[in-house]
Design an enzyme around this catalytic site. Structure first.
Site, short mmCIF file in Angstrom:
data_model
loop_
_atom_site.label_atom_id
_atom_site.label_comp_id
_atom_site.label_asym_id
_atom_site.label_seq_id
_atom_site.Cartn_x
_atom_site.Cartn_y
_atom_site.Cartn_z
N ARG A 1 5.39 -13.37 9.22
CA ARG A 1 6.02 -12.08 8.96
C ARG A 1 7.38 -12.02 9.64
NH1 ARG A 1 3.36 -7.56 9.72
NH2 ARG A 1 4.99 -6.43 10.79
N GLU B 1 0.87 -1.17 0.00
CA GLU B 1 0.00 0.00 0.00
C GLU B 1 0.91 1.23 0.00
OE1 GLU B 1 -2.77 0.15 3.27
OE2 GLU B 1 -3.52 2.12 2.62
N LYS C 1 4.83 0.54 9.24
CA LYS C 1 4.96 1.90 8.69
C LYS C 1 4.39 2.92 9.66
CE LYS C 1 3.78 0.13 4.17
NZ LYS C 1 2.44 -0.09 3.62
#
Ligand code: ATP
Ligand code: MG
Length: 585
Positions: A291, A57, A301
């Site tokens: 992850r 994104e 982020k």
């Protein structure tokens, strides 16, 4: 397991097939079975048997966690002659920007998996807004989606919980025609935000909350960085993602574990659209992997942004951050990041990776190739009393001792040198073999010297050390080995050296897991994460040819990179990492 391909199940459940990377086993099995063989694109061109995608994104800069996903997705495509798409998942207009999209491309290019001049396989979810809308109408017509006019709060409340099932909306049985009409009105801007949403009609009593009639469209009067003001309704992530994968003929849609519970929804949407003949027979499949959690690094982020907004670091490319921009500025090479990703592997269970794994990947990558230089980071004057004032001895050393082909570098040794403060002790402790009065050491690549005394200032701090040298002890000359010394110290010629700034970085946090278990990482900042040293660097043919962003090793200190802000007047180096893991020192 929802997978409808029995061959895959065997492999997922048998990770021994490839303990380092279970996804490789799945892909190989699919290749063997021809799961995605002989597919054609919409222009009747053959498609590769493996197509993956990396779908960030554009709402921030990429971090080391993304590197794992990039290496995995692009790496699989490379390995199996497939292709990997870079797709911007840009359906949240308020948080996204072209600046972020550009920087993401820079980061993937830096890792060596992308070329900004060849954007054939660059995609934007926002390019699918028209088709996503059409597909939503198909679902409505099939009675598989409806407009819900409850308030956001009611919807949330009626979704139920892990213990209690959901409650069906009073609008759930609206007629398709009415749903279509309102949905079109939503698109035309007839309603205010929050008045209606479009929901998939699945099962309000499902044990999986994601299947309780998830919202697939909401009204949002927001300007989009690509589609401008064309839309005032935007599709939700779960709806957009699977359809984007299908439209791009993705075979293996690889995401992180938190999406495991979303997989049934992923499959539901695609199956329904396939049944309606809106999508081809062969659909992409989602696989989840663990992850990356790296000690001392934030891989979110949003949290990284907080560090920047609180002025704890100097922007997205601060060398202490685990952003790819920061890691790059810190001096990590793309190949060291790839090596790191290879070593950590791809598993199904979450775990923490020790920071030393990243550092060791860097050492292993740089050690055989980068030049050596000498720099004195905490300078102390050394005076060779028995050397003439105007004498200069030419010394040389290997540019890289592992690779003689890189040749030698030459530098001078004269009466006054800089040595490290730590290499001298007025009163030596036990086991200290370097300089103290009466002891002999070798000046690396130079002579053996014997310490005769030292000078102090009014505070009793040592300001200079005196030695005599042995003319017949020069490194590499015959007989030099007759001198048996235990200490071997580095130095630079005071008359022939360059003053430099060295940024010495340490972990940004005092806790290896600063954001785990509800901890507030903002309270765990290491006050000594950056210190600046004013140092001296050897003047040699090599030191004068180091360009910005080039990595080198300062002998006995570690790996450094010339910072991008370095100029001819102000030379700046960043310390990437020490020579050895400090834990084993
Ligand atoms: P953030 O929380 O930092 O915004 P994200 O997952 O929301 O991370 P995206 O831009 O949506 O960021 O992620 C793009 C891809 O990178 C996704 O496929 C995601 O699964 C993957 N990814 C993100 N973080 C990690 C991580 N720590 N380890 C491995 N893959 C990751
Ligand atoms: Mg995200």
């Amino acid at each position: 397991m929802l997978d409808n391909n029995a061959n895959n199940i065997e492999n997922i459940e048998n990770p021994e097939n490839n303990p380092q990377n279970f996804i490789i086993s799945i892909v190989e099995q699919d290749l063997k079975c021809g799961t995605y063989k002989s597919r054609l694109d919409k222009n009747n061109k053959p498609l590769p048997d493996i197509i993956t995608r990396f779908p960030p994104e554009p709402n921030g800069y990429l971090h080391i966690g993304h590197a794992k996903s990039i290496c995995l997705n692009f790496g699989l495509a490379q390995r199996y002659n497939g292709r990997c798409h870079l797709r911007f998942d840009d359906t949240n207009p308020e948080k996204e920007s072209q600046e972020f999209a550009d920087d993401i491309q820079n980061a993937v290019e830096w890792l060596g998996f992308w070329n900004k001049n060849n954007t054939e396989h660059l995609y934007y979810a926002s390019d699918y807004f028209d088709i996503l809308y059409e597909f939503a109408e198909i679902l409505i017509k099939q009675n598989l989606a409806y407009v819900d006019s409850q308030t956001g709060e009611q919807i949330k409340l009626n979704r139920g919980s892990l213990i209690h099932g959901g409650i069906e909306s009073p609008y759930r049985n609206r007629k398709a025609e009415e749903n279509l009409q309102i949905f079109q009105g939503m698109r035309e801007g007839k309603y205010t935000e929050g008045t209606h949403v479009l929901r998939a009609k699945i099962d309000m009593s499902s044990p999986n909350i994601n299947m309780r009639d998830p919202i697939i469209y909401r009204i949002k009067y927001a300007h989009h960085h690509r589609s401008g003001d064309k839309w005032c309704i935007y599709p939700m992530y779960d709806y957009t993602h699977c359809i984007s994968d299908a439209l791009e003929n993705i075979t293996h849609s690889i995401c992180t574990l938190e999406f495991e519970d979303h997989r049934p929804l992923y499959n539901w949407i695609l199956e329904k659209l396939k049944d309606a003949k809106a999508l081809p027979e062969i659909l992409p499949k989602q696989y989840e992997f663990a992850r990356l959690n790296l000690h001392y690094a934030l891989t979110s982020k949003r949290k990284i942004l907080q560090l920047i907004q609180n002025n704890i670091v100097d922007g997205w490319n601060d060398p202490r951050l685990a952003t790819l921009a920061g890691i790059r500025r810190r001096g990590y090479s793309p190949s060291s990041i790839k090596l790191f990703c290879e070593r950590i592997g791809v598993a199904k269970a979450d775990s923490w990776i020790d920071y030393s794994v990243l550092e060791q990947a860097l050492r292993d990558d740089l050690d055989p190739i980068v030049p050596r230089l000498t720099a004195v980071l905490k300078p102390l004057k050394l005076i060779i009393d028995n050397m003439a004032d105007d004498y200069a001895e030419l010394c040389s050393a290997a540019v890289n001792p592992h690779n003689q082909e890189q040749g030698k570098r030459n530098f001078t040794l004269s009466k006054e040198l800089w040595i490290e403060q730590d290499d001298f002790m007025p009163e030596p402790s036990k086991g200290f073999f370097r300089l103290f009065v009466g002891n002999k050491v070798r000046l690396r690549h130079g002579f053996v010297v014997e310490c005769t005394g030292y000078d102090v200032d009014s505070n009793n701090s040592v300001i200079a050390v005196h030695v005599n040298y042995f003319e017949d002890s020069k490194s590499g000359t015959e007989g030099s080995n007759n001198y048996k010394v235990k200490g071997n110290i580095h130095w630079v010629d005071a008359k022939n050296s360059t003053e430099i700034q060295v940024n010495l970085y340490n972990h940004l946090f005092t806790d290896p897991q600063p954001d785990a278990n509800g901890k507030n990482f903002l309270e765990l900042i290491n006050p000594n994460s950056k210190t600046i040293a004013y140092a001296y660097l050897e003047n040699s043919d090599i030191s004068n040819s180091i360009k910005n962003e080039m990595q080198i090793q300062f002998e006995r200190h570690g790996y450094f990179v010339k910072d991008i802000q370095s100029t001819e007047q102000n030379t700046i180096f960043n310390r990437i990492t020490l020579l050895k893991d400090s834990k084993h020192k």
